[in-house]
Structure formats: structure tokens, C-alpha cells
Write a protein that holds these residues in place. Sequence first.
Motif, short mmCIF file in Angstrom:
data_model
loop_
_atom_site.label_atom_id
_atom_site.label_comp_id
_atom_site.label_asym_id
_atom_site.label_seq_id
_atom_site.Cartn_x
_atom_site.Cartn_y
_atom_site.Cartn_z
N SER A 1 89.15 36.01 -9.80
CA SER A 1 88.56 37.32 -10.08
C SER A 1 88.78 37.67 -11.54
CB SER A 1 89.20 38.38 -9.17
OG SER A 1 88.82 39.68 -9.59
N ALA B 1 88.16 40.67 -12.74
CA ALA B 1 88.72 42.02 -12.74
C ALA B 1 90.22 42.00 -12.46
CB ALA B 1 88.00 42.88 -11.70
N ARG C 1 79.74 30.95 -11.40
CA ARG C 1 79.61 32.40 -11.31
C ARG C 1 78.48 32.74 -10.34
NH1 ARG C 1 81.33 30.66 -16.14
NH2 ARG C 1 82.74 31.94 -17.42
N ARG D 1 79.67 38.75 -8.82
CA ARG D 1 81.08 39.06 -8.99
C ARG D 1 81.99 38.01 -8.37
NH1 ARG D 1 81.78 45.59 -7.95
NH2 ARG D 1 80.40 46.30 -9.65
N HIS D 2 81.41 37.14 -7.58
CA HIS D 2 82.19 36.08 -6.92
C HIS D 2 82.23 34.85 -7.81
CE1 HIS D 2 83.91 33.67 -3.77
NE2 HIS D 2 82.92 32.79 -3.89
#
Length: 295
Positions: A20, A22, A53, A56-57
Motif C-alpha cells: 500500500s 498510503a 498497479r 489503489r491495489h
Amino acid sequence: MPSIPLNALRTFEAVASRLSFAKGAAALNVSPAAVSSQIRSLEQRLNQPLFHRHGRHITLTETGRKLLPGVQRGLTELRQALQTVSQDRSEGVLNVSMMPTFLQKWLMPRLTDFYNVHPQIDLRINADNTQVNFEHSDFHAAIRFGTGKWPGVKAGKMLDDWILPVCSPRLLKEIGPVQSNDDLQKHDLLFVESEVWDAWFRVLGESGRESRWPLLNDSLSILMAAEQGQGIALSRWSLVARDIGAGRLVRPLDTVVRTDWSYYFVAPPHYYDLPKVAAFRDWIMDHCERFERPD
């Protein structure tokens, strides 16, 4: 080989271990945009993608999967090396982990001597039965009870131990003499279920294991119950020697059985001979040598 900044590798490890951007950014306390920039720069230097990519995963590419373990090992070794050279080597804080029973019943009465001999060392003890992870904590050393074989640490044998039954003088007077193991098995024993007792039951018969009083599951509570006359406790010599000497507990049966395990002083190799660690190790080893064994 391309020149790669350490910060880029730290960023890669933070993202790859969490899959991740984030969460990696949060772990590093930077913005997701800064993390993305570092990863793009690293991929350009290696001329290979490290992540697949999918919005977001993200998942690791084959290159990323090969790179991650080496980066993690390198960062761990670098962190350990920096800890070793940056800390005060001979004085200051010394963090040690050990079992609560060993601390309270064996070590605590002797600690004043350590403070008198080494006033420059700020010994801080964490009493916990959980095995400490040195790679992800600030502990310098630990005292463990076991076989002496643990990965990633150097272990020095401190003390053997013996299993024996104990009870209060008042209880022994009430129940009368316990002259044999058969007599002992007429009474429910107090002990925490553990493989520590395997040596005792291997010698004296497995049938005695069934006569266990299951109310308590804490070794210190069991010794307190025995001292208050609530039963005969199966314990270890290291934990009851002082209580026997003071008359708080007695041995209803003279039989003792050596445990399969011993106490060990353990520390990561880069800490084991650090002067303040060595000072505590040598002090406690000396007291272990002077500790009287059971008859």
C-alpha cells in the motif's frame, strides 16, 4: 550497479511490506505523493518495474519479490549497527526482559547488590513471559528458561533447576507425613499445566499429572496458595528456595527431579559483549554459581 539512495530503499520496503502506498507513506510520516516519487525514481534507476498497479491495489512484480528480502535484511543490519555504535556502551539504560516468576522469586532479593556494584547502569526490567523480539524492540538482553536453542541470539547457560513439591508447614501438620510418591498422589497437586513438569512425571509416573487442581493458572498465585495452606504445589527450586529457607514453605517429600530446561542469558550477538550487558551478565552468572542446589 546503479547508485541507489538509501531513502529510496526504505520507501520501497515500507510500501512493499504493506502492499500500500498510503500505508507506506503513513509509516514513514511522509505524503503519498513523496512515496510515489521515490518508487518511480527507484524503478527508473533499476530500469524495471517493482509493482503492478491496479488502481489503489498494488502487487509486487517478480523483481520486487526478489528485492524485498534483501532490502529488509540490509535495513535490519544497518539499524542494529547504528544502535550499537550510537548508544552508551558502558553505562546508562540497560533493558532486560525476563519471566515474572524468576524476577520476583530469585532475582529481586539480589538486585540491591547489583545496584551497589554498578551504580552507573540504569537497569530496567520488563517482566513478561512472552519471548522478546530483539529486532523490533529496544531490549539489550533477556533471561529465558528453555533448551538454550533460539535463532538469532547468543545464549549462555546460567542455572539448572529442579522440580519438587512444597506446601505450608501448617498443611503438612494437618495431612500428616508424605513418605512416598504414592502418598503424594493421594493429594491434588497445584501446578500450571506445562511441559516444564514432563521430567517429574517421566520419573514418578504420568498418573500423578491427573491429580492437578485446575483452579489457578499462574505460577506465582499457586505458590501463594501453597503458602496459605491451600494445597501441595509442584514448583521449581529456583522459585522456592528462599521460602523454604525462611520457613514459609516446607518439602513434604524429599524427592527432587532435574528439569529438562535451564535458565539462559541471551542477547543478540551485537549486544552480548557490550560492556554494560557483559557487566550484568557476569554479575548474574556469579550469583547463579553461588546459588545452593537442593539436597
